[in-house]
Design a protein around this motif. Structure first.
Motif, short mmCIF file in Angstrom:
data_model
loop_
_atom_site.label_atom_id
_atom_site.label_comp_id
_atom_site.label_asym_id
_atom_site.label_seq_id
_atom_site.Cartn_x
_atom_site.Cartn_y
_atom_site.Cartn_z
N TRP A 101 35.49 34.40 29.57
CA TRP A 101 36.10 34.94 30.80
C TRP A 101 34.92 35.34 31.86
O TRP A 101 33.87 36.22 31.29
CB TRP A 101 37.27 35.96 30.67
CG TRP A 101 37.80 36.31 31.73
CD1 TRP A 101 38.80 35.35 32.26
CD2 TRP A 101 38.32 37.34 32.64
NE1 TRP A 101 39.76 36.03 33.12
CE2 TRP A 101 39.21 37.27 33.52
CE3 TRP A 101 37.31 38.61 32.61
CZ2 TRP A 101 39.53 38.22 34.33
CZ3 TRP A 101 37.96 39.65 33.59
CH2 TRP A 101 38.88 39.40 34.49
N ASN A 102 34.73 35.04 32.93
CA ASN A 102 33.87 35.29 33.89
C ASN A 102 34.83 35.67 35.20
O ASN A 102 35.83 35.02 35.56
CB ASN A 102 32.86 34.41 34.24
CG ASN A 102 31.73 34.12 33.33
OD1 ASN A 102 30.86 34.90 32.99
ND2 ASN A 102 32.09 33.21 32.43
N SER A 103 34.56 36.83 36.04
CA SER A 103 35.38 37.07 37.07
C SER A 103 34.51 37.95 38.03
O SER A 103 33.60 38.43 37.89
CB SER A 103 36.34 38.24 36.57
OG SER A 103 37.17 38.86 37.48
N GLU A 104 34.95 37.83 39.30
CA GLU A 104 34.36 38.46 40.49
C GLU A 104 35.37 38.94 41.22
O GLU A 104 36.08 37.95 41.99
CB GLU A 104 33.26 37.50 41.18
CG GLU A 104 32.58 38.27 42.40
CD GLU A 104 31.31 37.60 42.74
OE1 GLU A 104 30.73 37.87 43.96
OE2 GLU A 104 31.17 36.14 42.40
N LYS A 105 35.62 40.25 41.49
CA LYS A 105 36.69 40.48 42.26
C LYS A 105 36.32 41.90 43.20
O LYS A 105 35.19 42.56 42.94
CB LYS A 105 37.72 41.17 41.37
CG LYS A 105 38.42 40.10 40.72
CD LYS A 105 39.53 40.37 39.66
CE LYS A 105 39.94 39.25 38.95
NZ LYS A 105 40.84 39.57 37.76
N THR A 106 36.96 42.16 44.31
CA THR A 106 36.76 43.16 45.20
C THR A 106 37.99 44.19 45.09
O THR A 106 39.26 43.61 45.11
CB THR A 106 36.71 42.56 46.47
OG1 THR A 106 35.49 41.82 46.64
CG2 THR A 106 36.40 43.86 47.64
N ILE A 107 37.63 45.41 44.80
CA ILE A 107 38.72 46.56 44.61
C ILE A 107 38.76 47.39 45.84
O ILE A 107 37.54 48.12 45.83
CB ILE A 107 38.54 47.14 43.33
CG1 ILE A 107 38.77 46.15 42.28
CG2 ILE A 107 39.69 48.32 43.30
CD1 ILE A 107 38.50 46.81 40.83
N THR A 108 39.49 47.44 46.56
CA THR A 108 39.44 48.28 47.76
C THR A 108 40.64 49.33 47.80
O THR A 108 41.79 49.08 47.62
CB THR A 108 39.85 47.55 49.21
OG1 THR A 108 38.81 46.37 49.18
CG2 THR A 108 39.53 48.34 50.50
#
Length: 305
Positions: A204-211
């Motif tokens: 699993w590879n993931s790229e996310k933004t948490i605001t």
């Protein structure tokens, strides 16, 4: 994290997933058979949600160690007394609270400087937390600065770490990209790998933004914090003799509350070869362990663990 059993077991009434496809007629090509579609949906959805759940929990733990390196009081540290460590720390300091079964060791990497710092959370040979999960091994994080400071980075790797016998590998990198009026974290999982005792595994590879969207007015009380998550992931999974590749795209921001174990709302699209296959909906804001999968207009409820 989903129970590692086929998604069909989670269907109320045990309706076969054929109901999700019109006709359930086999086609000549193996790649187009309805049972192949069923298997792809079951296995890929389970693997993606399991990966998302485990690494999201690690995020909570990394930011929640204490209010010296993060916010304090989130993840496995929720409910425990984890205030700032007072006074000078001489190279290494280990602390064990009476109400927890893991140890926390903090090591200053530059003499006389509070940062960078390495934090090792050691669950030993088995530690069952308040969430009922049994963890083993070590979670090791290096912080360049306190994580609520813009520009701070925390990089996490694992040493023999497992959750309920699922071995966890990979690198989790949290970068603070906050602006003057918003708290924002950029979160990347690289070479994530979950291995089950039976040999099945997912990558699993993931790229996310948490605001952060709520709780900014109470910076010393993280449990009222609410975040929205955007971005996507891709992965592959081996399940028995089956191997699938998929990607996900968050189509409606996921809502994360630090006072709840589960994502409480939002949805994502599960994709095969960049074509949407199914939609996973996490509800309308209630803190529960329910989510919903929709294919061809038919919706099934399943349980998060």
């Amino acid at each position: 994290m989903l129970v590692p059993s086929p998604l069909t077991r989670l269907m109320q009434g045990s309706l076969i997933i054929c109901l999700l496809f019109s006709g359930c007629t086999k086609e000549d090509s193996d790649h187009n058979r309805e049972e192949d579609k069923q298997a792809f949906i079951e296995v890929s959805t389970e693997a993606d949600i399991e990966s998302q759940g485990i690494f999201d929990n690690v995020f909570n733990d990394v930011i929640g160690v204490n209010d010296e390196v993060g916010l304090g009081g989130t993840g496995i540290f929720g409910g425990a007394n984890h205030n700032s460590l007072q006074g000078e720390l001489i190279n290494t300091r280990s602390r064990t609270d009476s109400n927890q079964c893991f140890t926390v060791t903090i090591t200053r990497l530059v003499t006389g400087s509070p940062f960078p710092v390495k934090v090792v959370v050691d669950f030993g040979n088995g530690c069952t937390g308040k969430d009922g999960k049994n963890r083993k091994g070590k979670v090791i994080t290096e912080y360049s600065n306190r994580l609520i400071v813009p520009g701070a980075i925390a990089t996490t790797h694992f040493d023999g770490y497992s959750v309920d016998e699922v071995k966890v590998e990979g690198i989790l990198k949290i970068s603070n990209r906050s602006t003057q009026d918003k708290r924002i974290f950029h979160v990347i999982v690289t070479n994530g790998k979950l291995t089950h005792p039976n040999g099945n595994f997912s990558l699993w590879n993931s790229e996310k933004t948490i605001t952060q969207v709520e709780g900014l007015g109470t910076p010393f009380f993280p449990m009222d914090d609410v975040f929205e998550i955007t971005g996507g992931a891709n992965g592959s999974v081996k399940n028995g003799d089956r191997y699938f590749q998929w990607s996900t795209l968050i189509t409606e921001p996921l809502t994360k509350k630090f006072n709840c174990r589960w994502i409480v709302s939002g949805q994502l699209s599960l994709r095969k070869n960049d074509a949407p296959v199914t939609v996973v909906n996490f509800g309308q804001g209630a803190c529960d362990n329910k989510a919903f999968i929709t294919v061809n207009g038919q919706t099934i409820e399943f349980t998060l663990h």
